[in-house]
Design a protein around this motif. Sequence first.
Motif, PDB file in Angstrom:
ATOM      1  N   GLN A 164     -25.697   0.481 -42.133  1.00 59.41           N
ATOM      2  CA  GLN A 164     -26.879  -0.066 -42.139  1.00 59.41           C
ATOM      3  C   GLN A 164     -27.929   0.594 -41.288  1.00 59.41           C
ATOM      4  O   GLN A 164     -27.386   1.013 -40.348  1.00 59.41           O
ATOM      5  CB  GLN A 164     -26.933  -1.619 -42.000  1.00 59.41           C
ATOM      6  N   LYS A 165     -29.213   0.354 -41.699  1.00 60.43           N
ATOM      7  CA  LYS A 165     -30.071   1.357 -40.890  1.00 60.43           C
ATOM      8  C   LYS A 165     -30.384   1.080 -39.329  1.00 60.43           C
ATOM      9  O   LYS A 165     -30.556   1.932 -38.449  1.00 60.43           O
ATOM     10  CB  LYS A 165     -31.833   0.888 -41.504  1.00 60.43           C
ATOM     11  N   GLU A 166     -30.281  -0.223 -38.944  1.00 65.31           N
ATOM     12  CA  GLU A 166     -30.214  -0.336 -37.488  1.00 65.31           C
ATOM     13  C   GLU A 166     -29.322   0.038 -36.740  1.00 65.31           C
ATOM     14  O   GLU A 166     -29.517   0.764 -35.685  1.00 65.31           O
ATOM     15  CB  GLU A 166     -30.360  -1.972 -37.150  1.00 65.31           C
ATOM     16  N   TYR A 167     -27.999   0.111 -37.174  1.00 60.32           N
ATOM     17  CA  TYR A 167     -26.758   0.777 -36.544  1.00 60.32           C
ATOM     18  C   TYR A 167     -26.838   2.362 -36.755  1.00 60.32           C
ATOM     19  O   TYR A 167     -26.671   2.912 -35.636  1.00 60.32           O
ATOM     20  CB  TYR A 167     -25.509   0.188 -37.189  1.00 60.32           C
ATOM     21  N   LYS A 168     -27.076   2.809 -37.771  1.00 60.08           N
ATOM     22  CA  LYS A 168     -27.397   4.259 -38.016  1.00 60.08           C
ATOM     23  C   LYS A 168     -28.376   4.710 -36.932  1.00 60.08           C
ATOM     24  O   LYS A 168     -28.340   5.955 -36.435  1.00 60.08           O
ATOM     25  CB  LYS A 168     -27.669   4.697 -39.406  1.00 60.08           C
ATOM     26  N   ASP A 169     -29.625   3.948 -36.910  1.00 69.06           N
ATOM     27  CA  ASP A 169     -30.705   4.369 -35.914  1.00 69.06           C
ATOM     28  C   ASP A 169     -30.377   4.698 -34.490  1.00 69.06           C
ATOM     29  O   ASP A 169     -30.769   5.392 -34.053  1.00 69.06           O
ATOM     30  CB  ASP A 169     -31.856   3.594 -36.343  1.00 69.06           C
ATOM     31  N   PHE A 170     -29.717   3.400 -34.269  1.00 66.55           N
ATOM     32  CA  PHE A 170     -29.133   3.484 -32.891  1.00 66.55           C
ATOM     33  C   PHE A 170     -27.968   4.837 -32.453  1.00 66.55           C
ATOM     34  O   PHE A 170     -28.253   5.415 -31.504  1.00 66.55           O
ATOM     35  CB  PHE A 170     -28.076   2.064 -32.605  1.00 66.55           C
TER      36      PHE A 170
ATOM     37  N   LYS B  74     -28.050   7.669 -33.969  1.00 67.17           N
ATOM     38  CA  LYS B  74     -28.631   8.660 -33.971  1.00 67.17           C
ATOM     39  C   LYS B  74     -29.491   8.890 -32.732  1.00 67.17           C
ATOM     40  O   LYS B  74     -29.465   9.960 -32.112  1.00 67.17           O
ATOM     41  CB  LYS B  74     -29.857   8.666 -35.314  1.00 67.17           C
ATOM     42  N   GLU B  75     -30.105   7.856 -32.397  1.00 69.73           N
ATOM     43  CA  GLU B  75     -31.029   8.025 -31.048  1.00 69.73           C
ATOM     44  C   GLU B  75     -30.437   8.213 -29.759  1.00 69.73           C
ATOM     45  O   GLU B  75     -30.413   8.979 -29.025  1.00 69.73           O
ATOM     46  CB  GLU B  75     -32.029   6.549 -31.001  1.00 69.73           C
ATOM     47  N   ALA B  76     -29.197   7.181 -29.657  1.00 71.05           N
ATOM     48  CA  ALA B  76     -28.139   7.657 -28.588  1.00 71.05           C
ATOM     49  C   ALA B  76     -27.641   8.914 -28.686  1.00 71.05           C
ATOM     50  O   ALA B  76     -27.392   9.533 -27.587  1.00 71.05           O
ATOM     51  CB  ALA B  76     -27.120   6.636 -28.629  1.00 71.05           C
TER      52      ALA B  76
ATOM     53  N   TYR C 264     -32.743   9.939 -24.047  1.00 70.59           N
ATOM     54  CA  TYR C 264     -33.127   8.929 -23.211  1.00 70.59           C
ATOM     55  C   TYR C 264     -33.509   9.249 -21.594  1.00 70.59           C
ATOM     56  O   TYR C 264     -33.078  10.154 -21.201  1.00 70.59           O
ATOM     57  CB  TYR C 264     -32.188   7.677 -23.127  1.00 70.59           C
ATOM     58  N   SER C 265     -34.087   8.246 -20.935  1.00 70.23           N
ATOM     59  CA  SER C 265     -34.179   8.383 -19.402  1.00 70.23           C
ATOM     60  C   SER C 265     -32.969   8.780 -18.628  1.00 70.23           C
ATOM     61  O   SER C 265     -32.048   8.014 -18.848  1.00 70.23           O
ATOM     62  CB  SER C 265     -35.089   7.492 -18.956  1.00 70.23           C
ATOM     63  N   PRO C 266     -33.039   9.727 -17.846  1.00 71.21           N
ATOM     64  CA  PRO C 266     -32.021   9.876 -16.809  1.00 71.21           C
ATOM     65  C   PRO C 266     -31.927   9.048 -15.518  1.00 71.21           C
ATOM     66  O   PRO C 266     -32.132   9.463 -14.503  1.00 71.21           O
ATOM     67  CB  PRO C 266     -32.221  11.497 -16.349  1.00 71.21           C
ATOM     68  N   CYS C 267     -31.655   7.576 -16.010  1.00 66.63           N
ATOM     69  CA  CYS C 267     -31.864   6.736 -14.633  1.00 66.63           C
ATOM     70  C   CYS C 267     -31.031   6.856 -13.548  1.00 66.63           C
ATOM     71  O   CYS C 267     -31.421   6.844 -12.625  1.00 66.63           O
ATOM     72  CB  CYS C 267     -31.768   5.160 -15.506  1.00 66.63           C
ATOM     73  N   TRP C 268     -29.966   7.577 -13.893  1.00 65.04           N
ATOM     74  CA  TRP C 268     -29.261   7.499 -12.597  1.00 65.04           C
ATOM     75  C   TRP C 268     -29.506   8.531 -11.464  1.00 65.04           C
ATOM     76  O   TRP C 268     -28.898   8.628 -10.463  1.00 65.04           O
ATOM     77  CB  TRP C 268     -27.551   7.619 -12.835  1.00 65.04           C
ATOM     78  N   SER C 269     -30.371   9.709 -12.176  1.00 68.90           N
ATOM     79  CA  SER C 269     -30.665  10.595 -11.169  1.00 68.90           C
ATOM     80  C   SER C 269     -32.312  10.696 -10.934  1.00 68.90           C
ATOM     81  O   SER C 269     -32.740  11.618 -10.606  1.00 68.90           O
ATOM     82  CB  SER C 269     -30.202  12.069 -11.598  1.00 68.90           C
ATOM     83  N   CYS C 270     -32.715   9.577 -11.376  1.00 72.98           N
ATOM     84  CA  CYS C 270     -34.302   9.204 -11.103  1.00 72.98           C
ATOM     85  C   CYS C 270     -34.705   8.788  -9.789  1.00 72.98           C
ATOM     86  O   CYS C 270     -34.163   7.901  -9.256  1.00 72.98           O
ATOM     87  CB  CYS C 270     -34.732   8.415 -12.113  1.00 72.98           C
TER      88      CYS C 270
END
Length: 433
Positions: free
Chosen positions: A373-379, A381-383, A388-394
């Motif tokens: 389903q689209k929601e799971y596929k989009d997740f 793909k994006e992940a 996404y942001s490099p929070c641990w080295s920010c």
Amino acid sequence: MKNTTEHSPQKIYVELTTRCNLHCQMCVKHMAGSCIAEADMDVAVFRRLLPSLLHADTLILNGIGESTLHADLVEIIRLARERMSGEATIGLQSNGLLIDRVAALHLVQAGLNSLCLSVDRFDDNVLRRNVGKGEHSFAAVAEAVANLLWAKKKVGGTLKIGLEMVLSKTSIYDLPALVAWAADNGVDYILTTHLILYDKATESANLFNPNTPEAVRLFNKYNQIATARGIDLAGSIGTYRKSAGTQTDGEILPLFFDMRQEAQNNDIRLNLDTLAAHNEKLTNEIQPYLNKAQHLAKSRGIELFLPPLQADSQRHCPFLETNATFIAPNGDVMPCHFLWHTYSCRVLNEDIHVQKRIVGNISEQPLEQIWRQKEYKDFRKEAGEYNYSPCWSCSQGPCATLVNDENHFANDCYGSSVPCGHCQWNLGGIRCL
């Protein structure tokens, strides 16, 4: 990396129960902010999964709870083995307290072929039980290993017996002795992992450096320059950050400027606080124990999985790479371990609240349909693009809005809607069965 657009997951984690017969201090169930109710999966719910097992190569039957508490564990393993190929892995992790000879025999006969026993601390001189106080002594592990070896010999199965140890500032010194004991007692593999940071206690015991090797090398370079000049670089960080350099000793300002400029030129992100906290002294102290454990494992024929002491240069998700999915006792499907439950954890010395992300339920839809389903596929793909942001080295993190927005799915500072920037798994230090 496997193609994440495939029609079905290859690795399926099923949480049969959230109940446990221990009360471990570092378990997420007992942390502030955790919302994990005690529940068992009904066999009828598991049966909904059976068609999907034809396409899977791995089934892991555990989550937060102790799977051997589930009354229908043996039947569930048997049902799974009837659907899966003989080469497919059906495994679970356990504290070993309930694995007597009868239980071991039934598990092996049903088709379990990987069982990993948790080890808190290793002490082969103190073989005792103390279950009443919630203590997990090594006695239970040693007894479970012996019972599993007996069952394996009796049945003639292909069971692989493993041990898992969470590495900390205390347990790391036990590792070489544990490897030697495992080699003497028929264990096939040892899985080690760093702490998942749920509270201040886990933070203080943590060995893992969330900074990349490039950031560590750069900081160490300037720390050595500062030391040679009689300057305490680490001790000056607090003043430098609070005053934007205006009240910092003039002798050290050029060092901070040069370090920052070199980081900018090479696209290296610096979190000065965590770089100072994870110093070379600690690494140099524990590295000999890791080297000794590796040497023993190689010479004694034990598979030893060791995580790195610092973050990988490039982020990678072990769940995306194995096409994994996660299922709760009620049949809810989640995309990864990080988002399997609602709980609190720590990122850069701050509390954040993680909200589970449900993408479907196997009692309502077949797993393959949920997977596509689209929601799971989009997740996925994006992940999987890792943008996404490099929070641990920010240097400004953490900003908890993304995971605290109760499923409104705010974007992070990079514009991504996946909360993976706060996840420890993609740094490379956390390992799962």
